[in-house]
Motif scaffolding. Structure first.
Motif, PDB file in Angstrom:
ATOM      1  N   ARG A  19       0.852  -1.185   0.000  1.00  0.00           N
ATOM      2  CA  ARG A  19       0.000   0.000   0.000  1.00  0.00           C
ATOM      3  C   ARG A  19       0.888   1.235   0.000  1.00  0.00           C
ATOM      4  NH1 ARG A  19      -4.534   2.413   4.173  1.00  0.00           N
ATOM      5  NH2 ARG A  19      -2.671   2.884   5.413  1.00  0.00           N
ATOM      6  N   SER A  21       1.325   5.327   0.104  1.00  0.00           N
ATOM      7  CA  SER A  21       0.664   6.494   0.664  1.00  0.00           C
ATOM      8  C   SER A  21       1.236   7.755   0.052  1.00  0.00           C
ATOM      9  CB  SER A  21       0.857   6.545   2.183  1.00  0.00           C
ATOM     10  OG  SER A  21       0.313   5.408   2.807  1.00  0.00           O
ATOM     11  N   THR A  78      -4.574  12.493   2.614  1.00  0.00           N
ATOM     12  CA  THR A  78      -3.667  11.473   2.081  1.00  0.00           C
ATOM     13  C   THR A  78      -4.401  10.630   1.040  1.00  0.00           C
ATOM     14  OG1 THR A  78      -2.420  11.373   4.152  1.00  0.00           O
ATOM     15  CG2 THR A  78      -2.257   9.462   2.697  1.00  0.00           C
ATOM     16  N   TYR A  80      -4.063   6.972  -1.225  1.00  0.00           N
ATOM     17  CA  TYR A  80      -3.439   5.662  -1.135  1.00  0.00           C
ATOM     18  C   TYR A  80      -3.545   4.926  -2.476  1.00  0.00           C
ATOM     19  CZ  TYR A  80      -3.993   6.586   3.830  1.00  0.00           C
ATOM     20  OH  TYR A  80      -3.945   7.161   5.080  1.00  0.00           O
ATOM     21  N   GLN A  82      -3.586   0.898  -3.117  1.00  0.00           N
ATOM     22  CA  GLN A  82      -3.485  -0.480  -2.670  1.00  0.00           C
ATOM     23  C   GLN A  82      -3.168  -1.350  -3.874  1.00  0.00           C
ATOM     24  OE1 GLN A  82      -3.770  -1.857   0.524  1.00  0.00           O
ATOM     25  NE2 GLN A  82      -3.087  -3.732  -0.508  1.00  0.00           N
TER      26      GLN A  82
END
Length: 124
Positions: A19, A21, A78, A80, A82
């Motif tokens: 993941r 960020s 933020t 992300y 994945q």
């Protein structure tokens, strides 16, 4: 001053997950189009995922559909990425990008703000 700081890259085996960020400062991710690009050695920078400022629309490269998911935490400011079922061809430096476009866009030239990149290596 806008800053995008990526983290979460690293070495992973085929089939594994990571993941990534992207912590933003100087802009609000909920008011921006956000995207993840990647660039492998000798290849052009490719948009792998993008999301609209509302979060209602997303776009994925065909090569990552059903494996990668872009999401956003507005409270943390933020974004992300994945990444599941990773393949050796996913090996690249991954970049977070932001712009105020009012539309989804997969062109690198459309994005004004960029992070420094985080490397991802998938070993077989």
């Amino acid at each position: 001053q806008v800053q995008l700081v990526e983290s979460g890259g690293g070495l992973v085996q085929v089939g594994g997950s990571l993941r990534l960020s992207c912590a933003a400062s100087g802009l609000t991710v909920s008011n921006s189009e956000m995207a993840w690009f990647r660039q492998a050695p000798g290849k052009e920078r490719e948009c792998v995922a993008a999301c609209s400022r509302s979060g209602g629309s997303t776009r994925y490269a065909d090569s990552v559909k059903a494996r990668f998911t872009i999401s956003r935490d507005n409270a943390e400011n933020t974004v992300y990425l994945q990444m599941n079922s990773l393949k050796p061809e996913d090996t690249a430096v991954y970049y977070c990008a932001a712009a105020i476009l009012g539309r989804l866009d997969a062109r690198a030239s459309a994005y004004l703000y960029w992070g420094q990149g985080t490397p991802v290596t998938v070993s077989s």
